[in-house]
Write an enzyme that holds these catalytic residues in place. Structure first.
Site, short mmCIF file in Angstrom:
data_model
loop_
_atom_site.label_atom_id
_atom_site.label_comp_id
_atom_site.label_asym_id
_atom_site.label_seq_id
_atom_site.Cartn_x
_atom_site.Cartn_y
_atom_site.Cartn_z
CG HIS A 40 -1.78 1.19 1.36
ND1 HIS A 40 -3.13 1.15 1.15
CD2 HIS A 40 -1.49 2.47 1.70
CE1 HIS A 40 -3.63 2.36 1.34
NE2 HIS A 40 -2.65 3.18 1.68
CD GLU A 41 1.83 3.48 3.66
OE1 GLU A 41 2.08 4.59 3.14
OE2 GLU A 41 0.76 3.27 4.27
CG HIS A 44 0.31 6.20 -0.71
ND1 HIS A 44 -0.68 7.02 -1.20
CD2 HIS A 44 -0.28 5.43 0.24
CE1 HIS A 44 -1.81 6.77 -0.57
NE2 HIS A 44 -1.61 5.80 0.29
CG HIS A 57 -6.15 6.03 -0.76
ND1 HIS A 57 -6.49 6.73 0.37
CD2 HIS A 57 -5.06 5.29 -0.45
CE1 HIS A 57 -5.64 6.42 1.34
NE2 HIS A 57 -4.77 5.55 0.87
#
Length: 128
Positions: A40-41, A44, A57
């Site tokens: 997830h990170e 980003h 998101h």
């Protein structure tokens, strides 16, 4: 949150991303939860480096997340059940414990440039 991705602009078009994972929230979680939080990170970070997207998101983030979850990215360590990278996590017991230990609303360890208010990791409801 279970993880953060902070961004620092360099000169010109350069910059740096720093990913940090929350030990209090993840230390009792399995390897898949930790890897999904890290993925997830990393999404980003890629969004920032490719699109200069610093928050949220949005459609680029969600497209990458769906691609990972669908198995469209090569990964020889992919768990048999696949990934369930999501926008939010449900580490509610861990969050409650961390707040009790640090004091209600405590947020030690956050540096400048950290995106605040984002929740990460694996959402258990309905999918896994």
């Amino acid at each position: 949150s279970a993880g953060t991705c902070s961004f620092r602009r360099g000169e010109g078009m350069t910059g740096m991303c720093r990913i940090a994972l929350s030990v209090p929230l993840l230390k009792y979680r399995g390897a898949t939860d930790i890897k999904e939080t890290l993925l997830h990170e990393m999404i980003h970070a890629v969004d920032f480096l490719e699109h200069r997207e610093r928050e949220g998101h949005g459609k680029e983030f969600q497209a990458k997340m769906r691609s990972i979850n669908a198995g469209l990215c090569a990964d020889r360590y992919r768990p048999e059940r696949g990934y369930t990278v999501t926008i939010c996590h449900d580490f509610h017991a861990e969050v409650a414990h961390a707040r009790a230990v640090r004091g209600v609303g405590g947020s030690r360890g956050r540096g400048r440039g950290t995106s605040r208010g984002r929740q990460r990791g694996r959402k258990r409801g309905g999918g896994g």
